[in-house]
Design a protein around this motif. Structure first.
Motif, PDB file in Angstrom:
ATOM      1  N   VAL A   1       0.816  -1.146  -0.149  1.00 56.04           N
ATOM      2  CA  VAL A   1      -0.083   0.032   0.134  1.00 56.04           C
ATOM      3  C   VAL A   1       0.657   1.200  -0.168  1.00 56.04           C
ATOM      4  O   VAL A   1       1.842   1.133   0.742  1.00 56.04           O
ATOM      5  N   GLY A   2       0.667   2.124  -0.764  1.00 54.11           N
ATOM      6  CA  GLY A   2       1.362   3.351  -0.869  1.00 54.11           C
ATOM      7  C   GLY A   2       0.386   4.670  -1.127  1.00 54.11           C
ATOM      8  O   GLY A   2      -0.801   4.545  -0.802  1.00 54.11           O
ATOM      9  N   GLN A   3       1.119   5.633  -1.705  1.00 54.06           N
ATOM     10  CA  GLN A   3       0.109   6.884  -2.119  1.00 54.06           C
ATOM     11  C   GLN A   3       0.322   7.373  -3.449  1.00 54.06           C
ATOM     12  O   GLN A   3       1.616   6.930  -4.053  1.00 54.06           O
ATOM     13  N   ASN A   4      -0.386   7.873  -4.290  1.00 55.60           N
ATOM     14  CA  ASN A   4      -0.331   8.178  -5.354  1.00 55.60           C
ATOM     15  C   ASN A   4       0.364   9.735  -5.394  1.00 55.60           C
ATOM     16  O   ASN A   4       0.420  10.159  -4.314  1.00 55.60           O
ATOM     17  N   SER A   5       0.690  10.399  -6.454  1.00 51.40           N
ATOM     18  CA  SER A   5       1.123  11.726  -6.801  1.00 51.40           C
ATOM     19  C   SER A   5       0.206  12.656  -6.022  1.00 51.40           C
ATOM     20  O   SER A   5       0.629  13.713  -5.541  1.00 51.40           O
ATOM     21  N   ASN A   6      -0.979  12.435  -5.692  1.00 47.69           N
ATOM     22  CA  ASN A   6      -1.943  13.458  -5.135  1.00 47.69           C
ATOM     23  C   ASN A   6      -2.168  13.157  -3.818  1.00 47.69           C
ATOM     24  O   ASN A   6      -2.871  13.991  -3.019  1.00 47.69           O
ATOM     25  N   GLY A   7      -1.324  12.216  -3.153  1.00 53.58           N
ATOM     26  CA  GLY A   7      -1.447  11.951  -1.805  1.00 53.58           C
ATOM     27  C   GLY A   7      -2.555  10.998  -1.181  1.00 53.58           C
ATOM     28  O   GLY A   7      -2.533  10.650  -0.269  1.00 53.58           O
ATOM     29  N   SER A   8      -3.170  10.421  -2.306  1.00 51.73           N
ATOM     30  CA  SER A   8      -4.248   9.421  -1.758  1.00 51.73           C
ATOM     31  C   SER A   8      -3.635   8.027  -1.673  1.00 51.73           C
ATOM     32  O   SER A   8      -2.783   7.614  -2.565  1.00 51.73           O
ATOM     33  N   THR A   9      -4.117   7.160  -0.822  1.00 50.12           N
ATOM     34  CA  THR A   9      -3.712   5.954  -0.668  1.00 50.12           C
ATOM     35  C   THR A   9      -4.077   4.967  -1.691  1.00 50.12           C
ATOM     36  O   THR A   9      -5.410   5.022  -2.241  1.00 50.12           O
ATOM     37  N   ILE A  10      -3.421   4.028  -2.352  1.00 48.49           N
ATOM     38  CA  ILE A  10      -3.647   3.164  -3.534  1.00 48.49           C
ATOM     39  C   ILE A  10      -2.888   1.929  -2.786  1.00 48.49           C
ATOM     40  O   ILE A  10      -1.894   1.766  -2.123  1.00 48.49           O
TER      41      ILE A  10
END
Length: 114
Positions: A98-107
């Motif tokens: 689990v990480g974050q995309n460039s917008n800071g949303s969890t993905i």
């Protein structure tokens, strides 16, 4: 509910990662478009694109998560239970990053069978 303060890190906490995986599968099989949007581009490709994803989850009547636990700061291991529309069930052990995309949303960055 009071929002949890966020830190400046690019990785969710281990508790957040477990919650994310549970919430992600909670969308399925009913809301495939919302769930697909939570995958990184590489995880979307690994899933067969949106059409392959819809085909797979369209054949299921329920999906649940068993024994989800953090095995690293942003890594979760869990058994995913797939209940097919024909009544058969399979349990498969997976590892999720689990990480974050460039917008800071969890993905969900990646998944693999454990």
């Amino acid at each position: 509910m009071t929002p949890t303060p966020t830190s400046a890190t690019t990785r969710p906490s281990s508790d957040d990662s477990v919650t994310f995986v549970r919430n992600y599968y909670g969308l399925l099989p009913g809301n495939v478009d919302a769930a697909f949007a939570l995958l990184s581009p590489s995880a979307q490709a690994q899933s067969g694109g949106i059409e392959g994803y819809r085909r797979f989850y369209g054949g299921l009547s329920a999906v649940s998560v068993e024994g989800a636990q953090a095995v690293g700061a942003n890594t979760v291991q869990a058994t995913i239970v797939f209940q097919r529309q024909d009544g058969t069930t399979s349990r498969e052990r997976y590892r999720f990053v689990v990480g974050q995309n460039s917008n800071g949303s969890t993905i969900l960055q990646s998944f693999s069978r454990a």
